[in-house]
Design an enzyme around this catalytic site. Structure first.
Site, PDB file in Angstrom:
ATOM      1  N   SER A  19      32.487  57.590  51.269  1.00 50.34           N
ATOM      2  CA  SER A  19      31.886  58.879  50.915  1.00 50.34           C
ATOM      3  C   SER A  19      31.558  59.676  52.179  1.00 50.34           C
ATOM      4  CB  SER A  19      30.611  58.597  50.113  1.00 50.34           C
ATOM      5  OG  SER A  19      29.921  59.790  49.872  1.00 50.34           O
ATOM      6  N   GLN A  57      28.395  52.274  52.770  1.00 50.61           N
ATOM      7  CA  GLN A  57      27.428  52.119  53.870  1.00 50.61           C
ATOM      8  C   GLN A  57      28.046  51.464  55.107  1.00 50.61           C
ATOM      9  OE1 GLN A  57      24.479  53.416  54.070  1.00 50.61           O
ATOM     10  NE2 GLN A  57      24.146  54.013  51.953  1.00 50.61           N
ATOM     11  N   HIS A 108      29.577  62.165  53.037  1.00 52.80           N
ATOM     12  CA  HIS A 108      28.254  62.566  53.529  1.00 52.80           C
ATOM     13  C   HIS A 108      27.475  61.422  54.166  1.00 52.80           C
ATOM     14  CE1 HIS A 108      25.321  61.281  50.295  1.00 52.80           C
ATOM     15  NE2 HIS A 108      26.456  61.127  49.634  1.00 52.80           N
ATOM     16  N   THR A 167      30.114  57.904  44.208  1.00 55.91           N
ATOM     17  CA  THR A 167      29.824  57.584  42.802  1.00 55.91           C
ATOM     18  C   THR A 167      31.085  57.705  41.958  1.00 55.91           C
ATOM     19  OG1 THR A 167      27.532  58.259  43.032  1.00 55.91           O
ATOM     20  CG2 THR A 167      28.438  58.298  40.798  1.00 55.91           C
ATOM     21  N   CYS A 198      18.541  57.007  45.734  1.00 59.35           N
ATOM     22  CA  CYS A 198      18.744  57.244  44.302  1.00 59.35           C
ATOM     23  C   CYS A 198      17.697  56.536  43.467  1.00 59.35           C
ATOM     24  CB  CYS A 198      20.121  56.812  43.891  1.00 59.35           C
ATOM     25  SG  CYS A 198      20.538  55.272  44.614  1.00 59.35           S
ATOM     26  N   ASN A 236      23.079  48.853  50.593  1.00 57.81           N
ATOM     27  CA  ASN A 236      22.431  50.108  50.959  1.00 57.81           C
ATOM     28  C   ASN A 236      20.923  49.996  51.131  1.00 57.81           C
ATOM     29  OD1 ASN A 236      23.039  49.735  48.041  1.00 57.81           O
ATOM     30  ND2 ASN A 236      21.608  51.429  47.810  1.00 57.81           N
ATOM     31  N   THR A 289      41.354  70.456  40.866  1.00 54.19           N
ATOM     32  CA  THR A 289      41.748  71.106  42.111  1.00 54.19           C
ATOM     33  C   THR A 289      41.014  70.468  43.286  1.00 54.19           C
ATOM     34  OG1 THR A 289      42.096  73.130  40.879  1.00 54.19           O
ATOM     35  CG2 THR A 289      41.870  73.364  43.267  1.00 54.19           C
TER      36      THR A 289
HETATM   37  C1  LIG Z   1      26.495  51.550  48.678  1.00 55.05           C
HETATM   38  C2  LIG Z   1      26.643  52.904  48.059  1.00 55.05           C
HETATM   39  N1  LIG Z   1      27.616  53.115  47.171  1.00 55.05           N
HETATM   40  C3  LIG Z   1      27.801  54.306  46.586  1.00 55.05           C
HETATM   41  C4  LIG Z   1      26.975  55.377  46.862  1.00 55.05           C
HETATM   42  C5  LIG Z   1      27.184  56.680  46.152  1.00 55.05           C
HETATM   43  O1  LIG Z   1      27.793  57.617  47.002  1.00 55.05           O
HETATM   44  P1  LIG Z   1      27.664  59.198  46.727  1.00 55.05           P
HETATM   45  O2  LIG Z   1      26.303  59.599  47.161  1.00 55.05           O
HETATM   46  O3  LIG Z   1      28.745  59.783  47.603  1.00 55.05           O
HETATM   47  O4  LIG Z   1      27.919  59.419  45.294  1.00 55.05           O
HETATM   48  C6  LIG Z   1      25.913  55.201  47.771  1.00 55.05           C
HETATM   49  C7  LIG Z   1      24.969  56.289  48.050  1.00 55.05           C
HETATM   50  O5  LIG Z   1      23.858  56.090  48.438  1.00 55.05           O
HETATM   51  C8  LIG Z   1      25.756  53.935  48.393  1.00 55.05           C
HETATM   52  O6  LIG Z   1      24.770  53.707  49.256  1.00 55.05           O
END
Ligand SMILES: Cc1ncc(COP(=O)(O)O)c(C=O)c1O
Length: 380
Positions: free
Chosen positions: A198, A178, A200, A70, A323, A149, A236
């Site tokens: 990202s 993704q 995670h 994000t 989300c 996603n 940091t």
């Molecule tokens: C295509 C896509 N972009 C951005 C994000 C956001 O990533 P984060 O959860 O690390 O903020 C996601 C999370 O589901 C995603 O699927």
């Protein structure tokens, strides 16, 4: 447990958690501190940057660490808009981006920028022709995701990059959150200027992400302060999560090399089985999609109730994306693909990782059939 929600988040690899704990306990210094503890943390940070850059085929000074996808998307979009406003105020994106791309674009519209949201075809794919038609002299940014996603459709990023090579004033951002470790992408060959990832989503930990910033691109910082991350992103650095992310990236890319054929087999088997359930309409285009995302609609059943029914059987899936799953609005991706409201409101997403197996499928399918039968009786 059968975990089928890997696009929401993945289970961290145990080795990744071990790395995190070691760095957080033994090398807890602030990498900006001058003393030995700080220098040790700084060395680890440099090493992680070098490892990640090598894995992605880019230079270490092109890797900026963020708190996640994000932040990286917000930084890319707002950073370009504010930095290059003198060049123009037009931005191109698609109708199916993650909210961390579409919402910043909407914020920029309020500041006077003009944004074109490109349509997608019935397979959830934007065409190069649509991008070409939308490009203008004042287009400063094109932001297009690699893998969607919600449905897993793969966008023609390389072809769009080739088109944009003829528009040197237009910056190309790709949200690869993704796609990384599931769908290969050569960022240099695709002429990408900015690219989001990202941790995670590839078995790393939350709190770490990457924005690839091609050398020569300037961005107006979102976070101003101590000037960390080569002045791009103050704050940091989260050294333990970043070191853990470097390990997670290496391990997931290795898994890709060894297990991609198996994952594709698992995807094929899922499709075959889902097709045998009459009340399911598959939304993911089999041929043009990532190996790990399968989206379908459940005719006449509330998707959130279905998710909870499966949860009772220790099976975890999601309604569209994590989300938006708490908002009960129709999926914007399914709507953009031409689905009617009913179909777009009842999307379910199965998302796999290299940890999922063929053996899980019969159990999960039986549970899905049972859940559908039960919920049909309730609504009958
Ligand atoms: C295509 C896509 N972009 C951005 C994000 C956001 O990533 P984060 O959860 O690390 O903020 C996601 C999370 O589901 C995603 O699927």
């Amino acid at each position: 447990m059968i975990y089928l929600d890997n696009s929401a988040t993945t289970k961290p690899f145990p080795e990744v958690v071990d790395s995190f704990v070691t760095v957080a306990t033994k090398y807890f210094g602030n990498p900006s501190s001058l003393h030995e503890l700080g220098m040790k943390a700084e060395r680890l940070l440099t090493q992680a940057r070098e490892q990640i850059a090598a894995a992605l085929g880019v230079k270490p000074n092109e890797i900026i660490f963020t708190s996640g996808g994000t932040e990286a998307n917000n930084f890319a979009i707002k950073g370009v808009a504010l930095q290059y406003r003198h060049r123009g105020n037009h931005i191109i994106t698609t109708a199916i981006e993650h909210p961390s791309v579409s919402e910043p674009c909407q914020q920029l519209e309020q500041l006077g920028f003009e944004v074109t949201y490109l349509p997608v075809n019935e397979n959830g794919i934007v065409t190069v022709e649509e991008v070409k038609k939308a490009l203008r002299d004042d287009t400063i940014l094109v932001s297009i995701m690699h893998v969607n996603n919600e449905v897993g459709s793969i966008q023609p990023v390389e072809e769009i990059g080739a088109l944009l090579a003829r528009y040197p004033k237009t910056i190309f951002h790709v949200d690869r959150v993704q796609g990384i470790s599931k769908v290969p992408l050569d960022m240099k060959k695709a002429r990408i200027d900015l690219c989001t990832m990202s941790a995670h989503k590839f078995h790393g930990l939350r709190g770490a992400g990457i924005l690839y910033v091609r050398q020569g691109i300037q961005l107006s910082p979102l976070l101003a302060g101590g000037g960390q991350e080569m002045q791009f992103r103050s704050g940091t650095e989260n050294v333990p999560a970043i070191v853990a992310m470097a390990k997670a990236l290496r391990m997931s890319l290795e898994k890709y090399d060894k297990q991609i054929d198996y994952l594709l087999e698992v995807k094929q088997a899922w499709f075959n089985e889902l097709k045998t359930i009459p009340s399911i309409q598959i939304n993911t285009p089999f041929a043009d999609s990532a190996p790990h995302i399968i989206n379908f609609s459940l005719n006449g059943i509330k998707p959130e109730v279905f998710v909870h029914e499966l949860e009772k059987r220790d099976i975890f899936v999601s309604t569209t994306s994590a989300c938006s799953s708490k908002k009960k609005t129709p999926s914007k991706t399914l709507l953009a693909m031409g689905a009617d409201d009913k179909r777009a409101e009842s999307g379910i997403r199965i998302s796999l990782s290299f940890e999922n197996t063929l053996e899980e499928i019969p159990t999960a399918i039986a549970a899905m059939k049972e859940a559908i039968e039960k919920l049909r009786e309730v609504t009958r």
